[in-house]
Design a protein around this motif. Structure first.
Motif, short mmCIF file in Angstrom:
data_model
loop_
_atom_site.label_atom_id
_atom_site.label_comp_id
_atom_site.label_asym_id
_atom_site.label_seq_id
_atom_site.Cartn_x
_atom_site.Cartn_y
_atom_site.Cartn_z
N PRO A 53 -17.65 28.21 20.13
CA PRO A 53 -16.80 29.40 20.00
C PRO A 53 -17.25 30.50 20.95
CG PRO A 53 -18.32 29.26 18.15
CD PRO A 53 -18.58 28.06 19.02
N LYS A 54 -16.27 31.21 21.51
CA LYS A 54 -16.54 32.37 22.35
C LYS A 54 -15.69 33.52 21.82
CE LYS A 54 -19.10 30.36 25.58
NZ LYS A 54 -20.46 30.72 25.86
N ILE A 55 -16.32 34.70 21.65
CA ILE A 55 -15.59 35.89 21.24
C ILE A 55 -15.66 36.92 22.36
CG2 ILE A 55 -15.98 35.44 18.78
CD1 ILE A 55 -18.13 37.68 18.85
N LYS A 56 -14.90 38.01 22.21
CA LYS A 56 -14.92 39.06 23.23
C LYS A 56 -16.35 39.54 23.44
CE LYS A 56 -10.36 40.98 22.22
NZ LYS A 56 -9.68 42.12 21.59
N PRO A 57 -16.77 39.80 24.63
CA PRO A 57 -16.01 39.83 25.89
C PRO A 57 -15.97 38.48 26.61
CG PRO A 57 -18.22 40.64 26.29
CD PRO A 57 -18.14 40.30 24.82
N ASN A 58 -16.48 37.41 25.98
CA ASN A 58 -16.53 36.10 26.65
C ASN A 58 -15.34 35.20 26.33
OD1 ASN A 58 -19.12 36.67 27.79
ND2 ASN A 58 -19.96 36.40 25.74
N ALA A 59 -14.35 35.71 25.62
CA ALA A 59 -13.19 34.91 25.23
C ALA A 59 -12.01 35.18 26.15
CB ALA A 59 -12.83 35.22 23.78
N PHE A 60 -12.24 35.11 27.47
CA PHE A 60 -11.23 35.58 28.41
C PHE A 60 -9.96 34.75 28.45
CE2 PHE A 60 -14.33 33.10 30.78
CZ PHE A 60 -13.53 32.19 31.47
N VAL A 61 -9.99 33.48 28.02
CA VAL A 61 -8.74 32.70 28.01
C VAL A 61 -7.78 33.31 26.99
CG1 VAL A 61 -7.68 30.46 27.51
CG2 VAL A 61 -9.73 30.58 28.93
N ALA A 62 -8.30 33.75 25.85
CA ALA A 62 -7.45 34.41 24.85
C ALA A 62 -7.18 35.86 25.21
CB ALA A 62 -8.10 34.32 23.46
N SER A 63 -8.24 36.60 25.51
CA SER A 63 -8.09 38.06 25.64
C SER A 63 -7.54 38.50 27.00
CB SER A 63 -9.42 38.76 25.37
OG SER A 63 -10.41 38.34 26.26
N SER A 64 -7.53 37.62 27.98
CA SER A 64 -7.03 38.02 29.30
C SER A 64 -5.91 37.08 29.79
CB SER A 64 -8.19 38.03 30.29
OG SER A 64 -7.76 38.53 31.52
N TYR A 65 -6.22 35.79 29.93
CA TYR A 65 -5.25 34.82 30.49
C TYR A 65 -4.00 34.72 29.59
CZ TYR A 65 -3.35 30.38 32.26
OH TYR A 65 -2.53 29.41 32.77
N ALA A 66 -4.17 34.39 28.32
CA ALA A 66 -3.03 34.26 27.42
C ALA A 66 -2.38 35.62 27.17
CB ALA A 66 -3.46 33.63 26.09
N ASN A 67 -3.22 36.65 27.06
CA ASN A 67 -2.73 37.99 26.77
C ASN A 67 -1.64 38.46 27.72
OD1 ASN A 67 -3.11 41.10 27.56
ND2 ASN A 67 -3.40 40.85 25.36
N ARG A 68 -1.82 38.16 29.01
CA ARG A 68 -0.84 38.69 29.97
C ARG A 68 0.55 38.11 29.78
NH1 ARG A 68 -2.74 35.80 35.55
NH2 ARG A 68 -4.61 35.56 34.36
#
Length: 180
Positions: free
Chosen positions: A160-175
């Motif tokens: 598991p990775k959470i913010k700030p290391n969860a960039f696929v969820a928090s950045s890639y998918a987010n956009r």
């Protein structure tokens, strides 16, 4: 085993639309075969956005060769209501991530591991990560859910990775959640 309808939702990226999971898996394997001695991270994560009459969930799958490029795609699920309860939304995001993780069966994971196996002694690696759009900061509204969500990912054998290391969820998918 009966597959749920969600298995039939197509994937897409800038180059291709309407990809099946089989096509996505083949893209990942081909990407890895370009340099089997690489350090590969297969990352899956989901983000959501509540709109006026519905909630959009975007799940991203990204294969990254550390220092040498990425290939990724997304899958969109739309729920025809406003999901305003944060725990429900975060839990559903993780359910969508878990569903995709489960599509990488032991057999499929072994196929990917076999690509890097001949180069393991030269430093080749393969890891699979579940990116969860939550964080532990004091001001983060999702911090109370971290233990629960991390335990769910770990129970699937995924790092598991959470913010700030969860960039696929928090950045890639987010956009992709904003476009409605």
């Amino acid at each position: 085993m009966r597959q749920s309808p969600i298995y039939n939702i197509p994937f897409q990226n800038i180059q291709e639309k309407n990809m099946s999971f089989e096509v996505v898996f083949n893209h990942i394997a081909e990407f890895m075969k370009l340099n089997p001695a690489g350090n590969f991270r297969l990352m899956i994560g989901t983000d959501s956005q509540v709109h006026k009459k519905h909630t959009v969930f975007i799940t991203g799958i990204v294969i990254r060769q550390v220092g040498n490029g990425v290939w990724g795609c997304i899958r969109k699920v739309m729920i025809p209501r406003r999901m305003t309860q944060l725990h429900e939304r975060i839990s559903y995001e993780l359910s969508l991530t878990e569903e995709l993780v489960s599509m990488f069966t032991e057999e499929r994971k072994n196929q990917l591991i076999e690509i890097v196996l001949p180069a393991v002694y030269q430093g080749a690696t393969f890891t699979m990560e579940g990116h969860i759009d939550i964080g532990i900061g004091k001001r983060n509204k999702t911090s109370e859910f971290v233990k629960e969500m991390v335990a769910r990912m770990e129970s699937m054998g995924v790092e598991p990775k959470i913010k700030p290391n969860a960039f696929v969820a928090s950045s890639y998918a987010n956009r992709y959640t904003k476009n409605e």
